[in-house]
Motif scaffolding. Structure first.
Motif, PDB file in Angstrom:
ATOM      1  N   LEU A 117      74.201  30.287  87.648  1.00  0.00           N
ATOM      2  CA  LEU A 117      73.344  29.144  87.308  1.00  0.00           C
ATOM      3  C   LEU A 117      72.078  29.171  88.156  1.00  0.00           C
ATOM      4  N   CYS A 152      70.082  26.401  88.485  1.00  0.00           N
ATOM      5  CA  CYS A 152      69.724  25.049  88.897  1.00  0.00           C
ATOM      6  C   CYS A 152      70.431  24.706  90.200  1.00  0.00           C
ATOM      7  N   HIS A 175      74.653  20.587  88.584  1.00  0.00           N
ATOM      8  CA  HIS A 175      75.780  21.210  87.891  1.00  0.00           C
ATOM      9  C   HIS A 175      76.619  20.151  87.187  1.00  0.00           C
ATOM     10  N   CYS A 216      74.148  23.783  83.694  1.00  0.00           N
ATOM     11  CA  CYS A 216      73.097  22.972  84.295  1.00  0.00           C
ATOM     12  C   CYS A 216      72.829  21.735  83.426  1.00  0.00           C
TER      13      CYS A 216
END
Length: 569
Positions: free
Chosen positions: A377, A379, A384, A395
């Motif tokens: 991920l 982000c 999350h 994300c």
């Protein structure tokens, strides 16, 4: 014969003068130009030739003008209008293209008690007024006045009705909220603008009037109240009958040829068919299309929504939607950690070590499913989101709909992204046939009254929308309204070459151009003071003199070798 001539003369007088306010009680009539004494002291406004013969009009040009009625004069005007329930605003105008401006405004502070506006940007006529419960309201009429052509405009209010006429043609009639004419003192009256900074009208106006009486538009268009036909009407009817006879003859010839062709087809066998989504169906054939049962009847597809009875499911199953079906069917269920899951449902859980385990309901039991590697991920961890049907986090703002085409959103439905998943939503113009909106059916706006079709139109339903079709003999104004066929535009009128044609309901009317006089069908040039000594008026203010006379009006005689001496003017 002399008696008939006198009667015709009186009829002509009373047919002409209503357009000028003749015969209207002065207590019920307000001529805004006369009250303003326009042209004497208002900068930015210039007197020009009007539409009517020998009439005055005013060109509104600059945007720094200040055309406001004096307070004492405004009070006299408004006293006639105050607390009245029936009144009409009249005007003859030629507005510049794309100009949006106010014709007449009566307001106190920010409250508009009566304001008439023409928007060339949006092709609208707007009537602003204050209701009896002291709310501001605007009635909008889709119509374009800002086309650089002369128009006669009439807006008649009668308690809870408003009627809009343009060029003596009834365009709209509506029920509105009752206007309040409880106009306070110190109310301002503006012409050609809303105030000192906004709503400047650009173009020419004349005959701006307020008539405080029922059907005030009759004073502008007296023919609307006429019950007896004129000679011009009679000749027009004769012409139309001749045209109909010609159409009938041509139609009869076409019908005869069609009958000959039909006789040659009597030995043929024809079978109707229907086409839907690229598939051809035979007459009386039936099929299922999503959540509709369809059939081919008389060459037309007819569909009805499927009615789903509630399924009677055994204890170890539950009703659920299956891909490709419209109604719920009984599906095996699984009991897992105190909750019930339907066949194919996924559930993620964490073991004692914090590892994510993924289970799927298969044949009444939750079966372990191998996890695929989770993508990295991009982000921050605070963004999350943990999901219940997968082990991999996503994300915030993740697009679930783009992970692949959603098999659940099928007919006239589209996938809508949510924070933790997605759902189906019906497209505009469609309503849900299933509670999850996976199948949607067309809304018949015409049958349900959810359309905007106005006068002289017929509503026709289309997939996801509707159309407003003009009635026979009418032409389109905009997407929602139509007006009568315009004889003036097509040239099928009886107006003189020196007249201007106005389209009306059921026909047209003619008015001689400035500088000419007559009934519109026949117009002759007008010379001020008339032509003397046998001279002929051939053009406005242009005389052709007989031999032996000169001068602008042929008023001066001279000797021409043996001719008699002319009479001196």
């Amino acid at each position: 014969m002399m008696g008939l001539f006198k009667l015709y003369f009186l009829y002509s007088i009373f047919a002409i003068f209503p357009a000028l306010g003749f015969g209207v009680d002065p207590a019920l009539h307000i001529n805004v130009f006369d009250e303003l004494k326009l042209g004497e002291s208002h900068a930015g406004v210039f007197q020009v030739q009007g539409f009517h013969n020998e009439s005055r009009a005013f060109l509104f040009q600059d945007s720094w003008r200040n055309v406001r009625v004096k307070e004492d004069v405004a009070e006299v005007m408004l006293q006639k209008l105050r607390d009245k329930t029936e009144f009409t605003v009249l005007a003859t105008l030629k507005q510049e293209r794309l100009n949006s401006g106010v014709l007449l405004s009566i307001h106190y502070a920010e409250h508009r008690y009566l304001e008439l506006e023409s928007s060339g940007q949006r092709n609208e006529i707007r009537l602003h007024y204050r209701t009896r419960d002291q709310r501001q309201h605007t009635e909008v009429f889709p119509y374009s006045l800002a086309d650089a052509h002369w128009h006669k405009l009439s807006v008649a209010v009668s308690i809870s009705h408003v009627v809009l006429h343009v060029d003596c043609n009834r365009i709209y009639e509506r029920v509105i909220e009752n206007p309040s004419m409880d106009i306070p003192s110190d109310t301002t009256v503006w012409l050609g603008q809303r105030n000192q900074a906004h709503g400047y009208f650009k173009g020419i106006m004349q005959d701006v009037q307020l008539v405080v009486m029922p059907q005030g538009y009759i004073s502008q268009c007296p023919d609307l109240n006429r019950t007896c036909p004129t000679c011009n009407d009679f000749h027009g009817l004769v012409q139309k009958i001749m045209e109909l006879q010609d159409v009938l003859a041509k139609t009869s010839s076409k019908l005869s040829r069609a009958e000959e062709k039909m006789q040659g087809l009597d030995g043929c066998y024809c079978e109707r068919s229907c086409s839907m989504n690229g598939v051809l169906y035979r007459e009386d054939e039936g099929w299922t299309d999503g959540c509709r049962n369809c059939s081919c009847y008389n060459g037309t597809v007819q569909c009805e929504s499927i009615s789903c009875p509630p399924p009677q499911c055994p204890p170890d199953s539950a009703p659920a939607y299956v891909p490709g079906t419209c109604c719920k069917e009984c599906q095996p269920v699984c009991l897992f950690r105190g909750r019930v899951y339907v066949e194919g449902d996924l559930k993620s859980v964490r073991d004692s070590s914090g590892n994510c385990l993924l289970f799927e309901c298969q044949e009444h039991s939750m079966q372990r499913v191998e996890n695929a590697p989770c993508p990295e991920l991009t982000c921050p961890e605070s963004e999350h989101i943990t999901l219940t049907d997968r082990c991999c986090k996503v994300c915030r703002g993740h697009h679930f709909c783009v992970e692949g085409p959603s098999p659940s959103c099928v007919e006239n439905s589209e996938c809508v992204n949510l924070e933790a998943g997605s759902c189906c939503s019906c497209k505009d113009g469609y309503s849900a046939l299933r509670d999850d909106s996976a199948y949607c059916g067309d809304i018949d706006e015409c049958a349900e009254g959810k359309h905007y079709c106005r006068e002289n139109t017929m509503c026709v339903n289309t997939p996801g929308s509707f159309m407003c079709i003009c009635h026979t003999g009418y032409i389109r104004i905009d997407d929602y309204s139509c007006t009568e066929h315009d004889e003036c535009t097509t040239g099928l009128h009886s107006c003189d070459e020196h007249a201007i044609c106005f389209n009306t309901v059921g026909g047209h009317s003619c008015s001689c151009k400035p500088g000419y006089v007559g009934n519109g069908t026949v117009c002759r040039a007008l010379c001020d003071g008339l032509c003397q000594n046998g001279g002929s008026c051939v053009n406005p203010d242009t005389c052709i003199c007989q031999q032996g006379f000169t001068g602008k009006r042929c008023e001066t005689g001279k000797n021409t070798g043996g001719e008699g001496r002319g009479i001196q003017g």
